[in-house]
Write a protein that holds these residues in place. Structure first.
Motif, PDB file in Angstrom:
ATOM      1  N   PRO A  86      15.234   6.567  -4.956  1.00 50.16           N
ATOM      2  CA  PRO A  86      15.150   5.125  -5.247  1.00 50.16           C
ATOM      3  C   PRO A  86      15.806   4.307  -4.137  1.00 50.16           C
ATOM      4  CG  PRO A  86      15.704   6.322  -7.230  1.00 50.16           C
ATOM      5  CD  PRO A  86      15.751   7.321  -6.097  1.00 50.16           C
ATOM      6  N   HIS A  87      15.191   3.189  -3.832  1.00 55.42           N
ATOM      7  CA  HIS A  87      15.621   2.352  -2.713  1.00 55.42           C
ATOM      8  C   HIS A  87      15.201   0.914  -2.998  1.00 55.42           C
ATOM      9  CE1 HIS A  87      11.427   3.311  -2.033  1.00 55.42           C
ATOM     10  NE2 HIS A  87      11.349   2.262  -1.225  1.00 55.42           N
ATOM     11  N   HIS A  88      15.508   0.024  -2.067  1.00 55.59           N
ATOM     12  CA  HIS A  88      15.051  -1.364  -2.178  1.00 55.59           C
ATOM     13  C   HIS A  88      14.789  -1.901  -0.779  1.00 55.59           C
ATOM     14  CE1 HIS A  88      19.061  -2.828  -0.998  1.00 55.59           C
ATOM     15  NE2 HIS A  88      19.517  -1.865  -1.773  1.00 55.59           N
ATOM     16  N   HIS A  89      13.963  -2.941  -0.714  1.00 58.59           N
ATOM     17  CA  HIS A  89      13.619  -3.606   0.545  1.00 58.59           C
ATOM     18  C   HIS A  89      13.117  -5.007   0.234  1.00 58.59           C
ATOM     19  CE1 HIS A  89       9.635  -2.290  -0.695  1.00 58.59           C
ATOM     20  NE2 HIS A  89      10.055  -1.044  -0.640  1.00 58.59           N
ATOM     21  N   PRO A  90      13.080  -5.878   1.233  1.00 56.72           N
ATOM     22  CA  PRO A  90      12.692  -7.272   0.982  1.00 56.72           C
ATOM     23  C   PRO A  90      11.225  -7.458   0.574  1.00 56.72           C
ATOM     24  CG  PRO A  90      13.402  -6.987   3.282  1.00 56.72           C
ATOM     25  CD  PRO A  90      13.529  -5.665   2.595  1.00 56.72           C
ATOM     26  N   GLU A  91      10.357  -6.521   0.937  1.00 58.81           N
ATOM     27  CA  GLU A  91       8.937  -6.662   0.605  1.00 58.81           C
ATOM     28  C   GLU A  91       8.702  -6.297  -0.865  1.00 58.81           C
ATOM     29  OE1 GLU A  91       9.498  -5.139   4.741  1.00 58.81           O
ATOM     30  OE2 GLU A  91       9.934  -4.259   2.799  1.00 58.81           O
ATOM     31  N   GLU A  92       7.788  -7.031  -1.499  1.00 65.48           N
ATOM     32  CA  GLU A  92       7.360  -6.628  -2.834  1.00 65.48           C
ATOM     33  C   GLU A  92       6.262  -5.583  -2.685  1.00 65.48           C
ATOM     34  OE1 GLU A  92       5.848 -10.080  -4.848  1.00 65.48           O
ATOM     35  OE2 GLU A  92       4.323 -10.442  -3.349  1.00 65.48           O
ATOM     36  N   GLU A  93       6.061  -4.758  -3.712  1.00 65.98           N
ATOM     37  CA  GLU A  93       5.052  -3.694  -3.648  1.00 65.98           C
ATOM     38  C   GLU A  93       4.293  -3.603  -4.960  1.00 65.98           C
ATOM     39  OE1 GLU A  93       6.250   0.071  -1.006  1.00 65.98           O
ATOM     40  OE2 GLU A  93       7.688  -0.326  -2.607  1.00 65.98           O
ATOM     41  N   PHE A  94       3.040  -3.191  -4.835  1.00 65.15           N
ATOM     42  CA  PHE A  94       2.233  -2.790  -5.983  1.00 65.15           C
ATOM     43  C   PHE A  94       1.900  -1.319  -5.805  1.00 65.15           C
ATOM     44  CE2 PHE A  94       1.215  -7.281  -6.554  1.00 65.15           C
ATOM     45  CZ  PHE A  94       1.174  -7.378  -7.944  1.00 65.15           C
ATOM     46  N   PHE A  95       1.926  -0.581  -6.899  1.00 66.92           N
ATOM     47  CA  PHE A  95       1.463   0.805  -6.916  1.00 66.92           C
ATOM     48  C   PHE A  95       0.309   0.857  -7.907  1.00 66.92           C
ATOM     49  CE2 PHE A  95       6.052   0.852  -6.197  1.00 66.92           C
ATOM     50  CZ  PHE A  95       6.147   1.617  -5.040  1.00 66.92           C
ATOM     51  N   TYR A  96      -0.705   1.650  -7.591  1.00 69.50           N
ATOM     52  CA  TYR A  96      -1.818   1.851  -8.511  1.00 69.50           C
ATOM     53  C   TYR A  96      -2.048   3.351  -8.637  1.00 69.50           C
ATOM     54  CZ  TYR A  96      -6.247   1.534 -10.901  1.00 69.50           C
ATOM     55  OH  TYR A  96      -7.244   1.650 -11.830  1.00 69.50           O
ATOM     56  N   ILE A  97      -1.884   3.871  -9.845  1.00 75.81           N
ATOM     57  CA  ILE A  97      -1.997   5.303 -10.087  1.00 75.81           C
ATOM     58  C   ILE A  97      -3.472   5.683 -10.189  1.00 75.81           C
ATOM     59  CG2 ILE A  97      -1.299   7.237 -11.549  1.00 75.81           C
ATOM     60  CD1 ILE A  97       1.028   5.581 -10.171  1.00 75.81           C
ATOM     61  N   LEU A  98      -3.901   6.580  -9.316  1.00 76.42           N
ATOM     62  CA  LEU A  98      -5.278   7.063  -9.314  1.00 76.42           C
ATOM     63  C   LEU A  98      -5.422   8.344 -10.131  1.00 76.42           C
ATOM     64  CD1 LEU A  98      -5.955   6.555  -5.512  1.00 76.42           C
ATOM     65  CD2 LEU A  98      -6.886   5.168  -7.371  1.00 76.42           C
ATOM     66  N   GLU A  99      -4.511   9.297  -9.909  1.00 76.14           N
ATOM     67  CA  GLU A  99      -4.566  10.597 -10.591  1.00 76.14           C
ATOM     68  C   GLU A  99      -3.151  11.094 -10.854  1.00 76.14           C
ATOM     69  OE1 GLU A  99      -6.685  13.375  -8.104  1.00 76.14           O
ATOM     70  OE2 GLU A  99      -8.444  12.092  -7.970  1.00 76.14           O
TER      71      GLU A  99
END
Length: 147
Positions: A86-99
């Motif tokens: 686990p970490h953090h950074h200034p950018e926001e992120e989206f994750f999309y689970i494929l499988e």
């Protein structure tokens, strides 16, 4: 009077030169941007072009050197593993689970999710994603670059 006319002429010449120089500089900046074509805007996954990692591999569909501010990456993670702690950074992120099955950690809480699930990580939030299943976890990561 002649001095006033000379000064006005000199200012006009300087203004004209600055305008021409500014336009030439803009042309140079524009020409250094990538040229987008149908050939480089369509990206089909190819395993031989993926980057091997300690826990699987990653494939960049689009990175910040190609797009103007976004990245799109596919990560594949082996069972029981994660790409990083686990970490953090200034950018926001989206994750999309494929499988597969993902364990998503966000600011002290964890949830396990499956395919066709999106996960959002706000800017500077502590987060992590790991494979919670017995098969490979495949997911997309979408991030905005903060240039």
């Amino acid at each position: 009077m002649k001095t006033s006319t000379t000064i006005k002429t000199a200012i006009a010449v300087l203004f004209f030169q600055q305008t021409v120089f500014s336009q030439e500089t803009k042309k140079e900046v524009i020409s250094s941007e990538p040229k987008y074509t149908i050939e480089n805007c369509v990206n089909h996954f190819e395993l031989d072009k993926a980057t091997k990692t300690k826990v699987g591999y990653q494939y960049w569909f689009a990175d910040k050197n190609f797009t103007q501010e976004n990245t799109l990456k596919m990560s594949i993670v082996e069972p029981g593993k994660s790409t990083h702690a686990p970490h953090h950074h200034p950018e926001e992120e989206f994750f999309y689970i494929l499988e597969g099955s993902a364990s998503f950690y966000l600011d002290g809480k964890t949830v396990v999710v499956g395919p066709n699930t999106s996960l959002y990580c706000p800017s500077n939030a502590e987060h992590g994603i790991s494979n919670a299943g017995t098969t490979n976890l495949k997911y997309l990561v979408i991030k905005k670059d903060l240039r």
